[in-house]
Design a protein around this motif. Structure first.
Motif, mmCIF file in Angstrom:
data_model
loop_
_atom_site.group_PDB
_atom_site.id
_atom_site.type_symbol
_atom_site.label_atom_id
_atom_site.label_comp_id
_atom_site.label_asym_id
_atom_site.label_seq_id
_atom_site.Cartn_x
_atom_site.Cartn_y
_atom_site.Cartn_z
ATOM 1 N N GLU A 81 0.831 -1.212 0.000
ATOM 2 C CA GLU A 81 0.000 0.000 0.000
ATOM 3 C C GLU A 81 0.862 1.257 0.000
ATOM 4 N N GLU A 82 1.948 1.241 0.781
ATOM 5 C CA GLU A 82 2.843 2.396 0.825
ATOM 6 C C GLU A 82 3.577 2.571 -0.506
ATOM 7 N N ILE A 83 3.957 1.454 -1.118
ATOM 8 C CA ILE A 83 4.639 1.513 -2.417
ATOM 9 C C ILE A 83 3.733 2.156 -3.460
ATOM 10 N N LYS A 84 2.442 1.785 -3.445
ATOM 11 C CA LYS A 84 1.497 2.325 -4.416
ATOM 12 C C LYS A 84 1.357 3.851 -4.300
ATOM 13 N N LYS A 85 1.565 4.371 -3.109
ATOM 14 C CA LYS A 85 1.496 5.821 -2.917
ATOM 15 C C LYS A 85 2.689 6.520 -3.571
ATOM 16 N N LEU A 86 3.824 5.821 -3.604
ATOM 17 C CA LEU A 86 5.045 6.399 -4.159
ATOM 18 C C LEU A 86 5.231 6.067 -5.635
ATOM 19 N N ASP A 87 4.702 4.919 -6.046
ATOM 20 C CA ASP A 87 4.866 4.444 -7.431
ATOM 21 C C ASP A 87 3.518 3.910 -7.896
ATOM 22 N N GLN A 88 2.728 4.777 -8.519
ATOM 23 C CA GLN A 88 1.357 4.419 -8.864
ATOM 24 C C GLN A 88 1.271 3.272 -9.861
ATOM 25 N N ARG A 89 2.291 3.102 -10.676
ATOM 26 C CA ARG A 89 2.266 2.026 -11.673
ATOM 27 C C ARG A 89 3.020 0.783 -11.203
ATOM 28 N N ALA A 90 3.265 0.707 -9.909
ATOM 29 C CA ALA A 90 4.006 -0.425 -9.346
ATOM 30 C C ALA A 90 3.349 -1.754 -9.695
ATOM 31 N N GLN A 91 4.172 -2.715 -10.073
ATOM 32 C CA GLN A 91 3.722 -4.079 -10.339
ATOM 33 C C GLN A 91 4.071 -4.915 -9.110
ATOM 34 N N ILE A 92 3.050 -5.256 -8.320
ATOM 35 C CA ILE A 92 3.257 -5.943 -7.045
ATOM 36 C C ILE A 92 3.087 -7.446 -7.212
ATOM 37 N N VAL A 93 4.068 -8.197 -6.735
ATOM 38 C CA VAL A 93 3.995 -9.658 -6.727
ATOM 39 C C VAL A 93 4.287 -10.122 -5.300
ATOM 40 N N ARG A 132 7.022 -11.596 -17.333
ATOM 41 C CA ARG A 132 6.483 -11.266 -18.665
ATOM 42 C C ARG A 132 5.203 -10.432 -18.534
ATOM 43 N N ASP A 133 4.320 -10.832 -17.619
ATOM 44 C CA ASP A 133 3.062 -10.106 -17.425
ATOM 45 C C ASP A 133 3.315 -8.683 -16.916
ATOM 46 N N ALA A 134 4.259 -8.562 -15.980
ATOM 47 C CA ALA A 134 4.576 -7.239 -15.423
ATOM 48 C C ALA A 134 5.126 -6.316 -16.506
ATOM 49 N N VAL A 135 6.028 -6.843 -17.320
ATOM 50 C CA VAL A 135 6.620 -6.050 -18.404
ATOM 51 C C VAL A 135 5.553 -5.640 -19.418
ATOM 52 N N ASN A 136 4.648 -6.561 -19.745
ATOM 53 C CA ASN A 136 3.567 -6.242 -20.694
ATOM 54 C C ASN A 136 2.655 -5.154 -20.129
ATOM 55 N N ASN A 137 2.334 -5.257 -18.828
ATOM 56 C CA ASN A 137 1.491 -4.237 -18.189
ATOM 57 C C ASN A 137 2.137 -2.855 -18.277
ATOM 58 N N LEU A 138 3.440 -2.802 -18.012
ATOM 59 C CA LEU A 138 4.141 -1.522 -18.023
ATOM 60 C C LEU A 138 4.280 -0.981 -19.441
ATOM 61 N N ALA A 139 4.463 -1.883 -20.406
ATOM 62 C CA ALA A 139 4.561 -1.441 -21.803
ATOM 63 C C ALA A 139 3.249 -0.795 -22.246
ATOM 64 N N LYS A 140 2.128 -1.400 -21.857
ATOM 65 C CA LYS A 140 0.820 -0.831 -22.200
ATOM 66 C C LYS A 140 0.620 0.509 -21.498
ATOM 67 N N ALA A 141 1.046 0.573 -20.243
ATOM 68 C CA ALA A 141 0.908 1.817 -19.486
ATOM 69 C C ALA A 141 1.771 2.919 -20.086
ATOM 70 N N ASN A 142 2.977 2.554 -20.551
ATOM 71 C CA ASN A 142 3.863 3.532 -21.167
ATOM 72 C C ASN A 142 3.250 4.091 -22.445
ATOM 73 N N PHE A 143 2.616 3.217 -23.230
ATOM 74 C CA PHE A 143 1.974 3.673 -24.465
ATOM 75 C C PHE A 143 0.827 4.621 -24.141
ATOM 76 N N SER A 144 0.034 4.246 -23.139
ATOM 77 C CA SER A 144 -1.089 5.097 -22.733
ATOM 78 C C SER A 144 -0.591 6.445 -22.227
ATOM 79 N N LYS A 145 0.518 6.419 -21.489
ATOM 80 C CA LYS A 145 1.086 7.652 -20.941
ATOM 81 C C LYS A 145 1.538 8.578 -22.057
ATOM 82 N N LYS A 146 2.103 8.004 -23.134
ATOM 83 C CA LYS A 146 2.559 8.815 -24.252
ATOM 84 C C LYS A 146 1.397 9.529 -24.929
ATOM 85 N N MET A 147 0.201 8.954 -24.837
ATOM 86 C CA MET A 147 -0.968 9.533 -25.486
ATOM 87 C C MET A 147 -1.740 10.471 -24.567
ATOM 88 N N THR A 148 -1.213 10.694 -23.365
ATOM 89 C CA THR A 148 -1.934 11.480 -22.366
ATOM 90 C C THR A 148 -1.055 12.579 -21.791
#
Length: 260
Positions: A81-93, A132-148
């Motif tokens: 929960e604390e990590i999410k406050k500092l890194d909103q796109r954090a991939q938690i496992v 692999r899933d974490a990297v894919n999630n971040l790649a999609k988020a990066n693309f979305s960020k570029k468009m926003t």
């Protein structure tokens, strides 16, 4: 693309073993994917201290749920929960030996991408797939960020599709900018120099204006004017004439039949 990995486990041997397996998982990813261990921590405070000194935007975190022997110690779920406050796109496992904690992570709505039992016989394969899933999630988020384009109004962060933005200008108030888009305007705190450096889709045309070339309706090279679909007309600096000519050619922009 390089991704930072954070490991937190109060058992140093377990943490070291996990780091080794993650190194193998990294080799199973596409060639352009690179994993780098940011820190291997044994308690929550070490992770939080690392993030305060090395802020991340989209780190991959492998957390043991049971951290420390004392009841007052911050556990892995609290840390997430604390990590999410500092890194909103954090991939938690969560990596733990106790399956009964899984329900707790759902109840707390952590949004973890996986929950892995350390004793799994297929631990390596599971880590390969999770990375692999974490990297894919971040790649999609990066693309979305570029468009926003994102800006802050008090404690609220607003996101605007870059295609809706006409231009951004300074205002009479220090450190306050005006965003002009297809459906209105908004003022927000910011520095036009920083906005210019952080957003490639905007082009600087004077000390006071950044424009979105895709939404320019007309350019008047003689009068140093730029027109937009909403009827707004702004001035560009004469020293940016070469920039305007470049935009005319690149974006096939309409210009008045004036010559310099």
């Amino acid at each position: 693309m390089k991704y930072k990995v954070i490991i937190c486990d109060d058992d140093l041997a377990q943490a070291s073993n996990l780091a080794l397996k993650l190194g193998i998982a990294a080799m199973m990813q596409p060639e352009e994917v690179e994993l780098e261990i940011g820190t291997t921590a044994q308690n929550a405070n070490e992770v939080l201290s690392y993030l305060n000194e090395h802020p991340l935007d989209g780190g991959i975190y492998f957390l043991d749920i049971e951290l420390g022997d004392n009841q007052d110690d911050i556990n892995g779920v609290d840390l997430a929960e604390e990590i999410k406050k500092l890194d909103q796109r954090a991939q938690i496992v969560f990596v733990t030996a106790y399956d009964e904690y899984m329900e707790l992570t759902y109840q707390r709505r952590i949004g973890s991408i996986d929950y892995i039992n350390k004793s799994n016989s297929d631990l390596q394969q599971r880590l390969n797939e999770t990375v692999r899933d974490a990297v894919n999630n971040l790649a999609k988020a990066n693309f979305s960020k570029k468009m926003t384009f994102s800006y802050r109004l008090g404690r609220i962060i607003r996101n605007v599709n870059i295609d809706d933005i006409y231009y951004i200008s300074t205002t009479r108030a220090p450190h306050k900018l005006c965003l002009v888009r297809n459906d209105g305007t908004a003022e927000f705190a910011g520095d036009i120099k920083n906005i210019d450096q952080q957003n490639e889709f905007l082009k600087k045309v004077s000390q006071s204006y950044l424009v979105n070339p895709k939404n320019i309706a007309q350019i008047n090279l003689k009068k140093n004017e730029i027109g937009f679909p909403n009827g707004d007309v702004i001035k560009f600096s004469r020293r940016f004439t070469y920039v305007m000519k470049g935009m005319i050619n690149t974006y096939n922009l309409k210009q008045n039949s004036y010559r310099i």
